[in-house]
Scaffold this active site. Sequence first.
Site, PDB file in Angstrom:
ATOM      1  N   ASP A  63      -1.945   6.634   6.279  1.00 16.19           N
ATOM      2  CA  ASP A  63      -2.956   5.682   5.803  1.00 16.19           C
ATOM      3  C   ASP A  63      -3.231   4.709   6.945  1.00 16.19           C
ATOM      4  OD1 ASP A  63      -4.436   3.646   4.659  1.00 16.19           O
ATOM      5  OD2 ASP A  63      -3.031   3.249   3.011  1.00 16.19           O
TER       6      ASP A  63
ATOM      7  N   LYS B  28     -12.145  -2.217   6.314  1.00 10.13           N
ATOM      8  CA  LYS B  28     -11.339  -3.080   7.169  1.00 10.13           C
ATOM      9  C   LYS B  28     -11.847  -3.032   8.615  1.00 10.13           C
ATOM     10  CE  LYS B  28      -8.501  -3.675   3.603  1.00 10.13           C
ATOM     11  NZ  LYS B  28      -7.663  -2.584   3.161  1.00 10.13           N
TER      12      LYS B  28
ATOM     13  N   TRP C 102       0.832  -1.213   0.000  1.00  9.33           N
ATOM     14  CA  TRP C 102       0.000   0.000   0.000  1.00  9.33           C
ATOM     15  C   TRP C 102       0.858   1.250   0.000  1.00  9.33           C
ATOM     16  CZ3 TRP C 102      -4.171  -1.335  -2.018  1.00  9.33           C
ATOM     17  CH2 TRP C 102      -4.815  -2.527  -1.681  1.00  9.33           C
TER      18      TRP C 102
HETATM   19  C1  LIG Z   1      -7.035  -2.102   1.839  1.00  8.23           C
HETATM   20  C2  LIG Z   1      -6.050  -1.010   1.966  1.00  8.23           C
HETATM   21  C3  LIG Z   1      -5.959   0.031   1.020  1.00  8.23           C
HETATM   22  C4  LIG Z   1      -6.822   0.086  -0.233  1.00  8.23           C
HETATM   23  O1  LIG Z   1      -8.092   0.454   0.062  1.00  8.23           O
HETATM   24  P1  LIG Z   1      -9.200   0.666  -1.077  1.00  8.23           P
HETATM   25  O2  LIG Z   1     -10.323   1.233  -0.290  1.00  8.23           O
HETATM   26  O3  LIG Z   1      -9.476  -0.674  -1.688  1.00  8.23           O
HETATM   27  O4  LIG Z   1      -8.653   1.618  -2.083  1.00  8.23           O
HETATM   28  C5  LIG Z   1      -5.041   1.026   1.227  1.00  8.23           C
HETATM   29  N1  LIG Z   1      -4.228   1.017   2.305  1.00  8.23           N
HETATM   30  C6  LIG Z   1      -4.282   0.034   3.223  1.00  8.23           C
HETATM   31  C7  LIG Z   1      -3.355   0.081   4.388  1.00  8.23           C
HETATM   32  C8  LIG Z   1      -5.186  -1.011   3.078  1.00  8.23           C
HETATM   33  O5  LIG Z   1      -5.234  -1.994   3.990  1.00  8.23           O
END
Ligand SMILES: *Cc1c(COP(=O)(O)O)cnc(C)c1O
Length: 353
Positions: free
Chosen positions: A166, A190, A99
């Site tokens: 993030d 998540k 990511w």
């Molecule tokens: C799942 C995830 C993403 C991507 O998320 P989307 O909503 O599918 O774009 C980005 N960063 C992390 C840390 C993730 O776990």
Amino acid sequence: MKIHNFSAGPSILPQEVIEKAAEAVKDLGKGLSLIEISHRSKEFVDIMENARALALELLGLEGKGYKALFLQGGASTQFMMVALNLLEKRAGYLNTGTWSEKAIKEAKIYDDIYEVASSKSANFNYIPKGYSIPEDYDYFHCTSNNTIFGTQIKEFPDSPVPVVCDMSSDIFSRQLDFTKFDLIYAGAQKNMGPAGVTLVVVREDILGKVSRKIPAIMDYKQHIDKSSMYNTPPVFAVYTSMLTMEWLKNMGGIPAIEEINQKKAQLIYSELDINPLFKGFAVKEDRSMMNATFTLSNEILKETFDSMWKEAGISGLNGHRSVGGYRASMYNALPLDSVKVLVEVMSELERKA
Ligand SMILES: *Cc1c(COP(=O)(O)O)cnc(C)c1O
């Protein structure tokens, strides 16, 4: 049979949240469904405002110059949006996995991006430490929890520049001094709600400093000015995220859930450490409380182990292709009992083998 949902995302939500969300899809209270009323109706405006307030409250950021937004396009859109809104000359990124790499790649489209540190050469099984962040960067970007590799930042660096994080896979899971961050983003699917919405929490005074023109839909200021309703928001995802935040608040907020999350992590990692049939992927000090990654020490046991955990009602345990093996995702809504079931299967395998 009870299903133990270890899915990495979209992932488990509290049962009561799913029931309330299902009810609202049928009838929000006045004979109309949540998904057929105007987003400009008082009912939905109240939902949006409640969700925005709850996010700041849970993070302890009310009255501190932050705004919460619920945007579309997933965390992946934030990779670009952060750069569009904050990147004037150069920025520093900590590369801790897939990511982070994607965030770097997207920001590079706009300007100079430097990796302040990377654990790529070790297939991201640890979190780099001891790096420094130059003062002339526009911002520093990091990924708090590496969903795929199962590592998590425990100590965030002191940064002379705004910190962007993030937190898609560990938002609302542990106590941190959230004022250390200037922009936090997290895809809901998540640890917060269904797919389709992304929480952005931004300190307003870091905005408006770049010279480029920003398309309105990509501009945080526009979204703030329009109270997160610049265009039609994903009403179902916002409502369900609000329900999850209410659930969390009612159980005692982040401190209460962190205690449970610690117990779950302790349980699985102590099994990984004593059971010779399994090997943890991440280095111990950087192990994630949310995603435990591990492999079998002998692949010959794969078939047996796979049928054992499936029989026990466990779902979603397969690891990501870049790590292989297994990944137990233990988000907020996963009960301690589910981890007990998994650990029982792991020790049962040891007794059998
Ligand atoms: C799942 C995830 C993403 C991507 O998320 P989307 O909503 O599918 O774009 C980005 N960063 C992390 C840390 C993730 O776990």
